[in-house]
Write an enzyme that holds these catalytic residues in place. Structure first.
Site, PDB file in Angstrom:
ATOM      1  N   THR A 101       0.790  -1.239   0.000  1.00  0.00           N
ATOM      2  CA  THR A 101       0.000   0.000   0.000  1.00  0.00           C
ATOM      3  C   THR A 101       0.821   1.288   0.000  1.00  0.00           C
ATOM      4  O   THR A 101       0.258   2.374  -0.133  1.00  0.00           O
ATOM      5  CB  THR A 101      -1.039   0.084   1.149  1.00  0.00           C
ATOM      6  OG1 THR A 101      -0.410   0.393   2.382  1.00  0.00           O
ATOM      7  CG2 THR A 101      -1.864  -1.192   1.247  1.00  0.00           C
ATOM      8  N   ASP A 102       2.147   1.205   0.139  1.00  0.00           N
ATOM      9  CA  ASP A 102       2.951   2.429   0.120  1.00  0.00           C
ATOM     10  C   ASP A 102       4.251   2.212  -0.648  1.00  0.00           C
ATOM     11  O   ASP A 102       5.300   2.731  -0.271  1.00  0.00           O
ATOM     12  CB  ASP A 102       3.253   2.874   1.554  1.00  0.00           C
ATOM     13  CG  ASP A 102       3.680   4.342   1.625  1.00  0.00           C
ATOM     14  OD1 ASP A 102       3.389   5.086   0.667  1.00  0.00           O
ATOM     15  OD2 ASP A 102       4.293   4.742   2.629  1.00  0.00           O
ATOM     16  N   LEU A 103       4.177   1.481  -1.758  1.00  0.00           N
ATOM     17  CA  LEU A 103       5.390   1.140  -2.508  1.00  0.00           C
ATOM     18  C   LEU A 103       5.697   2.215  -3.547  1.00  0.00           C
ATOM     19  O   LEU A 103       5.560   1.998  -4.739  1.00  0.00           O
ATOM     20  CB  LEU A 103       5.250  -0.225  -3.179  1.00  0.00           C
ATOM     21  CG  LEU A 103       6.604  -0.822  -3.614  1.00  0.00           C
ATOM     22  CD1 LEU A 103       7.357  -1.341  -2.407  1.00  0.00           C
ATOM     23  CD2 LEU A 103       6.414  -1.937  -4.620  1.00  0.00           C
TER      24      LEU A 103
END
Length: 207
Positions: A101-103
């Site tokens: 979700t935060d790549l």
């Protein structure tokens, strides 16, 4: 970015997804195409069946969708589009894959032992397409404006989706859903520039 995802349990895929340790060279230092492909390839490795303790995507997004409807900075057309996509996508048969979700590029590091490594995961269980947005928003200054922005955003999405093994149209639908939610969040905590950027990216994906 991806602040709506908040903090979550540590990612269990420690071989390629780390929450701590030294930070070698990030993919931000590479050219515009290679980081997108590297990020997509890393997502392909990370997208395995999610363990039971992780929140499921529908329950996780429900409060964000509710709050979005009451934020005046979010254009009504985007609220309507986002809620419509939520109704189509957040069904009982959504895949329950492990999502980072935060790549974005600052969270993809070149491991000294070889290959790329993800850090700072905020895990949720859901469809892999939800993981594409951070790669689109990061380094947005490279995407241009107007017609160039539309082409660049869709090209980057296609590169990431192909490398990650995600159907391109599914990736676009999930990214549009997320773009609306991220716009809502930006309107509260990030300011006018971030809101303008989110709106431009949403338009480039949806036209």
């Amino acid at each position: 970015m991806t602040a709506p995802c908040g903090s979550s349990p540590r990612c269990p895929r420690r071989a390629s997804c780390s929450s701590s340790g030294s930070r070698p060279r990030t993919s931000r230092r590479c050219g515009p195409t290679r980081p997108a492909r590297s990020s997509g390839g890393l997502l392909r490795r990370l997208h395995v069946p999610a363990p039971p303790p992780l929140p499921r995507i529908a329950e996780f997004l429900a409060p964000h969708l509710e709050r979005m409807q009451h934020r005046p900075a979010v254009p009504r057309r985007i609220v309507t589009r986002t809620l419509g996509l939520a109704g189509e996508l957040l069904t009982d048969d959504v895949p329950e894959m492990l999502l980072h979700t935060d790549l974005h590029y600052e969270n993809v590091l070149l491991d000294p032992s070889g290959g790329w490594k993800a850090i700072d995961p905020k895990p949720v269980a859901g469809h892999p397409g939800f993981d594409v947005w951070p790669v689109l928003r990061n380094r947005a200054d490279e995407l241009g404006t107007g017609a160039a922005l539309r082409w660049s955003v869709r090209n980057r999405l296609a590169i990431v989706a192909d490398a990650a093994g995600i159907d391109e149209e599914e990736a676009r639908a999930w990214t549009l859903l997320r773009a609306g939610i991220e716009l809502s969040w930006a309107s509260v905590v990030e300011g006018e520039d971030a809101v303008t950027r989110c709106i431009a990216l949403h338009k480039a994906l949806d036209d």
